[in-house]
Every structure is written in structure tokens, then in C-alpha cells.
Design a protein around this motif. Structure first.
Motif, PDB file in Angstrom:
ATOM      1  N   PRO A  73       1.003  -1.270  -0.059  1.00  0.00           N
ATOM      2  CA  PRO A  73       0.004   0.211  -0.087  1.00  0.00           C
ATOM      3  C   PRO A  73       0.805   1.280  -0.090  1.00  0.00           C
ATOM      4  CG  PRO A  73      -0.139  -1.063   2.021  1.00  0.00           C
ATOM      5  CD  PRO A  73       0.657  -2.136   1.428  1.00  0.00           C
ATOM      6  N   LEU A  75       0.947   4.932   1.119  1.00  0.00           N
ATOM      7  CA  LEU A  75       0.263   5.939   2.194  1.00  0.00           C
ATOM      8  C   LEU A  75       1.080   7.127   2.114  1.00  0.00           C
ATOM      9  CD1 LEU A  75       0.109   3.300   5.172  1.00  0.00           C
ATOM     10  CD2 LEU A  75      -1.866   4.009   3.433  1.00  0.00           C
ATOM     11  N   HIS A 111      -6.026   9.665   4.452  1.00  0.00           N
ATOM     12  CA  HIS A 111      -6.177   8.230   4.707  1.00  0.00           C
ATOM     13  C   HIS A 111      -6.657   8.140   5.888  1.00  0.00           C
ATOM     14  CE1 HIS A 111      -3.351   7.174   1.393  1.00  0.00           C
ATOM     15  NE2 HIS A 111      -2.489   7.975   1.954  1.00  0.00           N
ATOM     16  N   GLU A 113      -8.094   6.071   7.677  1.00  0.00           N
ATOM     17  CA  GLU A 113      -7.851   4.705   8.408  1.00  0.00           C
ATOM     18  C   GLU A 113      -6.443   4.868   9.370  1.00  0.00           C
ATOM     19  OE1 GLU A 113      -5.940   4.253   4.523  1.00  0.00           O
ATOM     20  OE2 GLU A 113      -7.659   4.916   5.187  1.00  0.00           O
ATOM     21  N   LEU A 166      -2.294  -0.958  11.424  1.00  0.00           N
ATOM     22  CA  LEU A 166      -3.440  -0.230  10.539  1.00  0.00           C
ATOM     23  C   LEU A 166      -4.559  -1.132   9.890  1.00  0.00           C
ATOM     24  CD1 LEU A 166      -1.415   1.984   8.368  1.00  0.00           C
ATOM     25  CD2 LEU A 166      -2.928   2.657  10.090  1.00  0.00           C
ATOM     26  N   VAL A 168      -5.457  -2.045   7.335  1.00  0.00           N
ATOM     27  CA  VAL A 168      -5.445  -2.054   5.845  1.00  0.00           C
ATOM     28  C   VAL A 168      -4.611  -3.541   5.520  1.00  0.00           C
ATOM     29  CG1 VAL A 168      -5.705   0.265   5.321  1.00  0.00           C
ATOM     30  CG2 VAL A 168      -3.215  -0.566   5.685  1.00  0.00           C
ATOM     31  N   SER A 169      -4.903  -4.079   4.466  1.00  0.00           N
ATOM     32  CA  SER A 169      -4.067  -5.242   3.768  1.00  0.00           C
ATOM     33  C   SER A 169      -2.931  -4.635   3.260  1.00  0.00           C
ATOM     34  CB  SER A 169      -5.173  -5.879   2.802  1.00  0.00           C
ATOM     35  OG  SER A 169      -4.096  -7.004   2.352  1.00  0.00           O
ATOM     36  N   THR A 172      -2.111  -5.420  -1.882  1.00  0.00           N
ATOM     37  CA  THR A 172      -2.986  -4.451  -2.568  1.00  0.00           C
ATOM     38  C   THR A 172      -3.475  -5.302  -3.748  1.00  0.00           C
ATOM     39  OG1 THR A 172      -1.519  -3.336  -4.165  1.00  0.00           O
ATOM     40  CG2 THR A 172      -1.765  -2.355  -1.776  1.00  0.00           C
TER      41      THR A 172
END
Length: 180
Positions: A73, A75, A111, A113, A166, A168-169, A172
Motif C-alpha cells: 500500500p 500511504l 487516509h 484509516e 492499520l 489495511v491489507s 493491494t
């Protein structure tokens, strides 16, 4: 060409080091594994690099490792009104959800998240760790931070959060396509 050592030497392939003669020279100089960075490599180019490495491998009769480095990811900060700012040690700096361009006191962190997961005391590393912030006050809309290591900050620099979990995976959709 057997090597009697316990370490492996890794060589990253790039524009100046991706043709067959250069890969051969790197292998002869001691490289055991070749790294392909998928942040900067197309699928077609990756296939060609693998084919080239395997051709070199067959001429030496010794296995050559290939490491495909997935992008993961991305960011990033938002943008700054003037394009860049200078952050100084000890200053307060705000990361928030406002879409307006940033200045020397704040910038958008697009973001939600991250803002939701940040806790006081968490470290934020900006621009590959060149700038370090510590979160002092956090909410889902903004984080007030203290600059620990300052420096120049400009549009869309990367954000890394070594202390923050976080939601998030790490994989991606691009990473999954790269693996295919």
C-alpha cells in the motif's frame, strides 16, 4: 561455479543493470539473488528479466535466486500550497482530513484509516524516514504531532507508521496482479 559461503549477495535490477551482459557480470562478481522492484517494473518487463536471469543461470549450471519485491500500500501526504515546507525540530505539526493544501502548520493526510488508528506516542516517518513525528493528540479527524527530526517536506511524500496497527491489507490489488 559453486560458492562456499553462508551469506547471499542480493543485486537490485534497474535501468542500468537489467541487460544480459550486466546480469552476467553481476553474477560473476558474486550476486546470488536478483531483486525486481515491482514499484517500477511492468509485468512484461518482469517476464523479460526472469527470462534473462534464467538464461544466465543455464549457462553456469548453478541456481540463481529471484526476489520479486511487491509494492504494497502507498500511504502519502496531501499537497502543500507552496509545494514544500521546512519542518523544524520541536515544532507542532497537524495532519488532518481537510482537503485544502497544507502550509507550515498542517497538511492533509488523505487516509482516514491512519487518523482513526493513530494513538498518542505513535511514531510517523515521512519521506522514507527522513522526517520523524510523534503523535501527541489524536482523533479521527486530525493528529497533532511534534517534530522530532525535521527537514524539507513536499507534496505527496510517503508516510510509514512503525508503531501503529492499520486496518489495511498489506497486499493491494496491484500486488495480487503482480503475483499472478
Amino acid at each position: 561455479m559453486r560458492r562456499l559461503r553462508r551469506i547471499k549477495i542480493l543485486a537490485t535490477l534497474g535501468p542500468a543493470s537489467s541487460d544480459s551482459p550486466m546480469i552476467r557480470r553481476l553474477f560473476e562478481a558474486g550476486a546470488d539473488v536478483f531483486r525486481i522492484n515491482m514499484s517500477h517494473t511492468s509485468h512484461e518487463n518482469m517476464r523479460e528479466l526472469v527470462k534473462t536471469i534464467r538464461n544466465v543461470e543455464s549457462s553456469y549450471g548453478r541456481p540463481i535466486g529471484i526476489l520479486v519485491d511487491l509494492q504494497g500500500p502507498k500511504l502519502r501526504l496531501g499537497s502543500f500550497r507552496e509545494g514544500s515546507i521546512q519542518l523544524k525540530n520541536g515544532e507542532s505539526f497537524v495532519l488532518d482530513s481537510e482537503k485544502t493544501p497544507g502550509d507550515n502548520t498542517r497538511v492533509q493526510l488523505p487516509h482516514p484509516e491512519i487518523l482513526a488508528a493513530l494513538r498518542p506516542g505513535d511514531t510517523l516517518l515521512l519521506d522514507d524516514g527522513k522526517v520523524r513525528l510523534i503523535a501527541e493528540e489524536t482523533s479521527p479527524e486530525r493528529a497533532i504531532t511534534r517534530v522530532v527530526i525535521g527537514g524539507k517536506m513536499s507534496d505527496r511524500k510517503g508516510v510509514s507508521l512503525p508503531d501503529t496497527d492499520l486496518p489495511v491489507s498489506a497486499m493491494t490489488p496491484k500486488d495480487r496482479a503482480d503475483l499472478e
